[in-house]
Structure formats: C-alpha cells, structure tokens
Design a protein around this motif. Sequence first.
Motif, PDB file in Angstrom:
ATOM      1  N   ASN A 104       0.806  -1.208   0.000  1.00 34.61           N
ATOM      2  CA  ASN A 104       0.000   0.000   0.000  1.00 34.61           C
ATOM      3  C   ASN A 104       0.847   1.268   0.000  1.00 34.61           C
ATOM      4  O   ASN A 104       0.337   2.349  -0.219  1.00 34.61           O
ATOM      5  N   SER A 105       2.140   1.153   0.261  1.00 32.73           N
ATOM      6  CA  SER A 105       2.999   2.322   0.301  1.00 32.73           C
ATOM      7  C   SER A 105       3.645   2.606  -1.050  1.00 32.73           C
ATOM      8  O   SER A 105       4.352   3.579  -1.200  1.00 32.73           O
ATOM      9  N   VAL A 106       3.427   1.767  -2.053  1.00 37.48           N
ATOM     10  CA  VAL A 106       4.022   1.937  -3.378  1.00 37.48           C
ATOM     11  C   VAL A 106       2.925   2.135  -4.412  1.00 37.48           C
ATOM     12  O   VAL A 106       1.919   1.448  -4.408  1.00 37.48           O
ATOM     13  N   LEU A 107       3.154   3.080  -5.273  1.00 38.99           N
ATOM     14  CA  LEU A 107       2.216   3.334  -6.356  1.00 38.99           C
ATOM     15  C   LEU A 107       3.024   3.478  -7.641  1.00 38.99           C
ATOM     16  O   LEU A 107       4.010   4.196  -7.684  1.00 38.99           O
ATOM     17  N   TYR A 108       2.622   2.742  -8.667  1.00 36.18           N
ATOM     18  CA  TYR A 108       3.274   2.844  -9.970  1.00 36.18           C
ATOM     19  C   TYR A 108       2.460   3.814 -10.803  1.00 36.18           C
ATOM     20  O   TYR A 108       1.255   3.666 -10.929  1.00 36.18           O
ATOM     21  N   SER A 109       3.121   4.801 -11.348  1.00 36.81           N
ATOM     22  CA  SER A 109       2.432   5.855 -12.080  1.00 36.81           C
ATOM     23  C   SER A 109       3.007   5.963 -13.488  1.00 36.81           C
ATOM     24  O   SER A 109       4.201   6.171 -13.668  1.00 36.81           O
ATOM     25  N   CYS A 110       2.132   5.839 -14.478  1.00 33.84           N
ATOM     26  CA  CYS A 110       2.540   5.902 -15.877  1.00 33.84           C
ATOM     27  C   CYS A 110       2.716   7.361 -16.292  1.00 33.84           C
ATOM     28  O   CYS A 110       1.765   8.147 -16.231  1.00 33.84           O
ATOM     29  N   SER A 111       3.925   7.694 -16.713  1.00 29.52           N
ATOM     30  CA  SER A 111       4.201   9.072 -17.128  1.00 29.52           C
ATOM     31  C   SER A 111       3.633   9.375 -18.518  1.00 29.52           C
ATOM     32  O   SER A 111       3.579  10.531 -18.933  1.00 29.52           O
ATOM     33  N   LEU A 112       3.182   8.344 -19.237  1.00 26.61           N
ATOM     34  CA  LEU A 112       2.651   8.544 -20.588  1.00 26.61           C
ATOM     35  C   LEU A 112       1.162   8.842 -20.599  1.00 26.61           C
ATOM     36  O   LEU A 112       0.690   9.626 -21.422  1.00 26.61           O
ATOM     37  N   CYS A 113       0.411   8.221 -19.694  1.00 27.06           N
ATOM     38  CA  CYS A 113      -1.047   8.429 -19.707  1.00 27.06           C
ATOM     39  C   CYS A 113      -1.640   8.715 -18.334  1.00 27.06           C
ATOM     40  O   CYS A 113      -2.834   8.963 -18.216  1.00 27.06           O
ATOM     41  N   GLY A 114      -0.824   8.650 -17.274  1.00 28.44           N
ATOM     42  CA  GLY A 114      -1.318   8.948 -15.933  1.00 28.44           C
ATOM     43  C   GLY A 114      -1.923   7.774 -15.190  1.00 28.44           C
ATOM     44  O   GLY A 114      -2.349   7.900 -14.044  1.00 28.44           O
ATOM     45  N   LYS A 115      -1.975   6.597 -15.812  1.00 25.71           N
ATOM     46  CA  LYS A 115      -2.511   5.388 -15.156  1.00 25.71           C
ATOM     47  C   LYS A 115      -1.715   5.103 -13.896  1.00 25.71           C
ATOM     48  O   LYS A 115      -0.493   5.187 -13.891  1.00 25.71           O
ATOM     49  N   LYS A 116      -2.414   4.764 -12.806  1.00 30.64           N
ATOM     50  CA  LYS A 116      -1.763   4.435 -11.539  1.00 30.64           C
ATOM     51  C   LYS A 116      -2.144   3.021 -11.132  1.00 30.64           C
ATOM     52  O   LYS A 116      -3.247   2.572 -11.386  1.00 30.64           O
ATOM     53  N   LYS A 118      -1.170  -0.135  -7.884  1.00 31.08           N
ATOM     54  CA  LYS A 118      -0.409  -0.598  -6.726  1.00 31.08           C
ATOM     55  C   LYS A 118       0.205  -1.964  -7.001  1.00 31.08           C
ATOM     56  O   LYS A 118       0.966  -2.480  -6.202  1.00 31.08           O
ATOM     57  N   SER A 119      -0.116  -2.534  -8.138  1.00 29.61           N
ATOM     58  CA  SER A 119       0.370  -3.866  -8.484  1.00 29.61           C
ATOM     59  C   SER A 119       1.455  -3.780  -9.557  1.00 29.61           C
ATOM     60  O   SER A 119       1.209  -3.297 -10.669  1.00 29.61           O
ATOM     61  N   LYS A 120       2.633  -4.256  -9.221  1.00 32.07           N
ATOM     62  CA  LYS A 120       3.739  -4.249 -10.182  1.00 32.07           C
ATOM     63  C   LYS A 120       3.408  -5.071 -11.433  1.00 32.07           C
ATOM     64  O   LYS A 120       3.626  -4.594 -12.543  1.00 32.07           O
ATOM     65  N   PRO A 121       2.859  -6.307 -11.284  1.00 33.32           N
ATOM     66  CA  PRO A 121       2.527  -7.084 -12.482  1.00 33.32           C
ATOM     67  C   PRO A 121       1.485  -6.391 -13.379  1.00 33.32           C
ATOM     68  O   PRO A 121       1.612  -6.399 -14.601  1.00 33.32           O
ATOM     69  N   TYR A 122       0.456  -5.784 -12.771  1.00 33.25           N
ATOM     70  CA  TYR A 122      -0.563  -5.099 -13.568  1.00 33.25           C
ATOM     71  C   TYR A 122       0.019  -3.873 -14.267  1.00 33.25           C
ATOM     72  O   TYR A 122      -0.307  -3.575 -15.410  1.00 33.25           O
ATOM     73  N   PHE A 123       0.894  -3.159 -13.547  1.00 33.82           N
ATOM     74  CA  PHE A 123       1.494  -1.980 -14.150  1.00 33.82           C
ATOM     75  C   PHE A 123       2.399  -2.374 -15.321  1.00 33.82           C
ATOM     76  O   PHE A 123       2.358  -1.756 -16.387  1.00 33.82           O
ATOM     77  N   THR A 124       3.187  -3.415 -15.153  1.00 33.84           N
ATOM     78  CA  THR A 124       4.050  -3.907 -16.230  1.00 33.84           C
ATOM     79  C   THR A 124       3.214  -4.330 -17.426  1.00 33.84           C
ATOM     80  O   THR A 124       3.544  -4.022 -18.571  1.00 33.84           O
ATOM     81  N   LYS A 125       2.096  -5.016 -17.164  1.00 34.70           N
ATOM     82  CA  LYS A 125       1.190  -5.435 -18.243  1.00 34.70           C
ATOM     83  C   LYS A 125       0.604  -4.209 -18.949  1.00 34.70           C
ATOM     84  O   LYS A 125       0.515  -4.174 -20.176  1.00 34.70           O
ATOM     85  N   HIS A 126       0.231  -3.194 -18.180  1.00 32.89           N
ATOM     86  CA  HIS A 126      -0.291  -1.956 -18.764  1.00 32.89           C
ATOM     87  C   HIS A 126       0.732  -1.352 -19.724  1.00 32.89           C
ATOM     88  O   HIS A 126       0.391  -0.953 -20.843  1.00 32.89           O
ATOM     89  N   MET A 127       1.981  -1.273 -19.306  1.00 33.44           N
ATOM     90  CA  MET A 127       3.028  -0.669 -20.143  1.00 33.44           C
ATOM     91  C   MET A 127       3.232  -1.468 -21.432  1.00 33.44           C
ATOM     92  O   MET A 127       3.431  -0.885 -22.492  1.00 33.44           O
ATOM     93  N   LYS A 128       3.158  -2.784 -21.333  1.00 33.93           N
ATOM     94  CA  LYS A 128       3.334  -3.639 -22.519  1.00 33.93           C
ATOM     95  C   LYS A 128       2.136  -3.538 -23.458  1.00 33.93           C
ATOM     96  O   LYS A 128       2.293  -3.385 -24.663  1.00 33.93           O
ATOM     97  N   ASP A 129       0.932  -3.646 -22.891  1.00 31.72           N
ATOM     98  CA  ASP A 129      -0.281  -3.677 -23.716  1.00 31.72           C
ATOM     99  C   ASP A 129      -0.653  -2.298 -24.284  1.00 31.72           C
ATOM    100  O   ASP A 129      -0.964  -2.169 -25.457  1.00 31.72           O
TER     101      ASP A 129
END
Length: 151
Positions: A104-116, A118-129
């Motif tokens: 809960n203390s980490v947030l992944y934030s996409c600098s390209l579209c603003g998507k946030k 808390k899940s590293k796997p979901y964020f990585t998938k977002h960046m790929k897809d």
Amino acid sequence: MTHTGEKEFRCDWKGCNYRSNQKYCVKQHKFTHTKEKPFSCEHCNYTSALKVYMKIHVQKHISKPYIFDKCNFETSYCNSLKRHKRYKHTDPALKCKAVQEVHNSVLYSCSLCGKKSKSKPYFTKHMKDKHKIQKINIEEYVTPATTSSDK
C-alpha cells in the motif's frame, strides 16, 4: 533392548496395549494415562507430559532462525514459515499486515497516460499492452502512494 524387534517393555495400565523397546518410552507414555505433566517450561507456564514436546516448545523462546524477508516474519519452526508464506502471501484477503503496508505504500504511475497501479505485475502489463513497452525500469515509475489523509 533386544535386536529381534520384539518390544519387551509394556504399559501396565489396565486395558492399554502400548509396548516399546525402551523402558523410558513406556515411563513417558504412562503420563498420558495419569494426565501428569512433569516437564515445565522455564520461560512460561507451558507444561508437557513428554520431554520431546517440551524441547520443541522451548525452541520458540530460544531462537527464531526462520525469517521471511518480505515482511520480517520470524519463527522457530520451518513449517510455520512455510504456512505463513502459503496463507499470508498468496490470497490478497489473507495477506499479513506488514505485506499490506509494503504494497500500500508503493504506487506505480505511468508518465505517458497517468494510469496508476499498486500492483507491479498489472502496471508492467499496462506498459506492454497500452504503450508497447516491453522492457521497463520499474523503479522509474515508483511514487509514494497517497492515502485519503494526504488529500
């Protein structure tokens, strides 16, 4: 002790068929009938009928050699660590408090579209897809999570 496999020592408690190759084992077995618990822990009020159970119990006071580095869980028993990992670190509803605080203390934030996320796997998938970025340095996208009290 005989080497024939015959258990020469037997419990003399009425109706009991317990037998052993060792007289000491029969003596300890009798405590199961008398409910006597002659072994006492010097660290707490635990008592035991069998010396082997006392040895196992005392380990939790002496040392905790099994440590899980993801949440600093410590235990004296290997099986306890396995159980902790299995039940506290797989099902999100059962995660231990320390792990929840880390996640809960980490947030992944996409600098390209603003998507946030808390899940590293979901964020990585977002960046790929979404952005077709196959390899990312995930540390570049980590920001402290904001809580409702921060807003």
